[in-house]
Design an enzyme around this catalytic site. Structure first.
Site, PDB file in Angstrom:
ATOM      1  N   ASP A   1       0.819  -1.225   0.000  1.00  0.00           N
ATOM      2  CA  ASP A   1       0.000   0.000   0.000  1.00  0.00           C
ATOM      3  C   ASP A   1       0.846   1.265   0.000  1.00  0.00           C
ATOM      4  O   ASP A   1       0.604   2.194  -0.766  1.00  0.00           O
ATOM      5  CB  ASP A   1      -0.979   0.005   1.195  1.00  0.00           C
ATOM      6  CG  ASP A   1      -0.322  -0.309   2.539  1.00  0.00           C
ATOM      7  OD1 ASP A   1       0.922  -0.461   2.595  1.00  0.00           O
ATOM      8  OD2 ASP A   1      -1.055  -0.410   3.537  1.00  0.00           O
TER       9      ASP A   1
ATOM     10  N   LYS B   1       6.021   7.747   0.352  1.00  0.00           N
ATOM     11  CA  LYS B   1       6.299   8.952   1.156  1.00  0.00           C
ATOM     12  C   LYS B   1       7.814   9.074   1.298  1.00  0.00           C
ATOM     13  O   LYS B   1       8.366   8.734   2.349  1.00  0.00           O
ATOM     14  CB  LYS B   1       5.730   8.771   2.578  1.00  0.00           C
ATOM     15  CG  LYS B   1       4.297   9.139   2.789  1.00  0.00           C
ATOM     16  CD  LYS B   1       4.045   9.269   4.307  1.00  0.00           C
ATOM     17  CE  LYS B   1       2.831   8.520   4.750  1.00  0.00           C
ATOM     18  NZ  LYS B   1       2.556   8.590   6.194  1.00  0.00           N
TER      19      LYS B   1
ATOM     20  N   ASP C   1       6.911   3.881   3.607  1.00  0.00           N
ATOM     21  CA  ASP C   1       7.076   4.981   4.550  1.00  0.00           C
ATOM     22  C   ASP C   1       8.554   5.036   4.948  1.00  0.00           C
ATOM     23  O   ASP C   1       9.367   5.582   4.208  1.00  0.00           O
ATOM     24  CB  ASP C   1       6.131   4.714   5.730  1.00  0.00           C
ATOM     25  CG  ASP C   1       6.025   5.854   6.708  1.00  0.00           C
ATOM     26  OD1 ASP C   1       6.054   7.006   6.290  1.00  0.00           O
ATOM     27  OD2 ASP C   1       5.907   5.586   7.922  1.00  0.00           O
TER      28      ASP C   1
HETATM   29  P1  IMP Z   1       7.502   1.219   6.504  1.00  0.00           P
HETATM   30  O1  IMP Z   1       7.802   1.629   5.107  1.00  0.00           O
HETATM   31  O2  IMP Z   1       8.192  -0.024   6.932  1.00  0.00           O
HETATM   32  O3  IMP Z   1       7.683   2.347   7.468  1.00  0.00           O
HETATM   33  O4  IMP Z   1       6.008   0.859   6.736  1.00  0.00           O
HETATM   34  C1  IMP Z   1       5.065   0.883   5.839  1.00  0.00           C
HETATM   35  C2  IMP Z   1       3.791   0.420   6.517  1.00  0.00           C
HETATM   36  O5  IMP Z   1       3.353   1.336   7.531  1.00  0.00           O
HETATM   37  C3  IMP Z   1       2.719   0.402   5.471  1.00  0.00           C
HETATM   38  O6  IMP Z   1       2.647  -0.861   4.896  1.00  0.00           O
HETATM   39  C4  IMP Z   1       1.499   0.778   6.249  1.00  0.00           C
HETATM   40  O7  IMP Z   1       0.896  -0.388   6.752  1.00  0.00           O
HETATM   41  C5  IMP Z   1       1.986   1.619   7.386  1.00  0.00           C
HETATM   42  N1  IMP Z   1       1.816   3.054   7.088  1.00  0.00           N
HETATM   43  C6  IMP Z   1       2.770   3.959   6.824  1.00  0.00           C
HETATM   44  N2  IMP Z   1       2.265   5.167   6.587  1.00  0.00           N
HETATM   45  C7  IMP Z   1       0.930   5.038   6.701  1.00  0.00           C
HETATM   46  C8  IMP Z   1      -0.179   5.958   6.547  1.00  0.00           C
HETATM   47  O8  IMP Z   1      -0.038   7.163   6.266  1.00  0.00           O
HETATM   48  N3  IMP Z   1      -1.410   5.427   6.727  1.00  0.00           N
HETATM   49  C9  IMP Z   1      -1.632   4.133   7.026  1.00  0.00           C
HETATM   50  N4  IMP Z   1      -0.631   3.246   7.175  1.00  0.00           N
HETATM   51  C10 IMP Z   1       0.634   3.693   7.015  1.00  0.00           C
HETATM   52 MG    MG Z   2       1.196  -2.220   4.853  1.00  0.00          MG
END
Ligand code: IMP
Ligand code: MG
Length: 176
Positions: free
Chosen positions: A100, A131, A103
């Site tokens: 999805d 992001k 981040d």
């Molecule tokens: P990361 O890239 O490991 O920090 O994490 C990504 C995960 O954090 C995604 O798969 C989402 O499940 C969750 N996540 C990050 N940003 C958001 C947001 O703005 N809304 C909802 N879930 C988010």
């Molecule tokens: Mg996710």
């Protein structure tokens, strides 16, 4: 639960699904001579992957994984755990991770390495949202739907306290 006036549409359904169709077309061209396996990161990637798969025209299979979220952002261990692993062997397969949102990058950095270690022929990432300003761990994103600002988003698979995944658009939570 959020009040209606706390959320604002960021990407409407038409814009989202037109872009997803473009991604599906691009993927089908790039992998024209190969078969791919889409790996869905549950639960957030589910709606995106189902929409994306509809516009993929090459032979493909699907598998699903559940990864633990590291939860509290203040705990920066960045450890990711597998709660549900793949059902089938990925040996020699060309994989496309479907997520999805990227981040910090921790989840997908972990997952890409894990899948390569398990013997995948190739691993690429397709994310609906990116992001980049939040990145902590570098990840190579081959396909991205939209690059967004640092806002908390929900809908189209993304949750806020497990709710709102069913919204057919992406919205953001307005700052108080
Ligand atoms: P990361 O890239 O490991 O920090 O994490 C990504 C995960 O954090 C995604 O798969 C989402 O499940 C969750 N996540 C990050 N940003 C958001 C947001 O703005 N809304 C909802 N879930 C988010
Ligand atoms: Mg996710």
């Amino acid at each position: 639960m959020l009040r209606e006036d706390q959320i604002e549409v960021m990407i409407d359904q038409e814009k989202l699904e037109n872009r997803i169709a473009e991604l599906g077309k691009q993927i089908s061209e790039d992998y024209a001579d190969r078969e791919i396996e889409m790996i869905c990161v549950l639960k957030g990637g589910a709606m995106f992957m189902m929409q994306l798969a509809k516009s993929v025209t090459i032979p493909m299979t699907m598998d699903f994984m559940v990864l633990s979220s590291y939860g509290n952002e203040l705990i920066s261990s960045g450890e990711v755990k597998i709660k549900k692993d793949l059902d089938e062997s990925i040996e020699g397969k060309h994989l496309l991770i479907v997520e999805d949102i990227v981040d910090t990058g921790r989840t997908l950095s972990f997952l890409s390495n894990y899948l390569l270690k398990k013997g995948a022929a190739s691993v690429q990432i397709c994310t609906m949202l990116d992001k980049p300003s939040r990145r902590v761990v570098p990840v190579e994103v081959k396909y991205r739907g939209f690059e967004i600002q640092d806002e908390f988003v929900l809908g189209y698979g993304l949750d806020y306290g497990q709710r709102y995944r069913n919204l057919p658009y992406v919205a953001y939570v307005k700052q108080a």
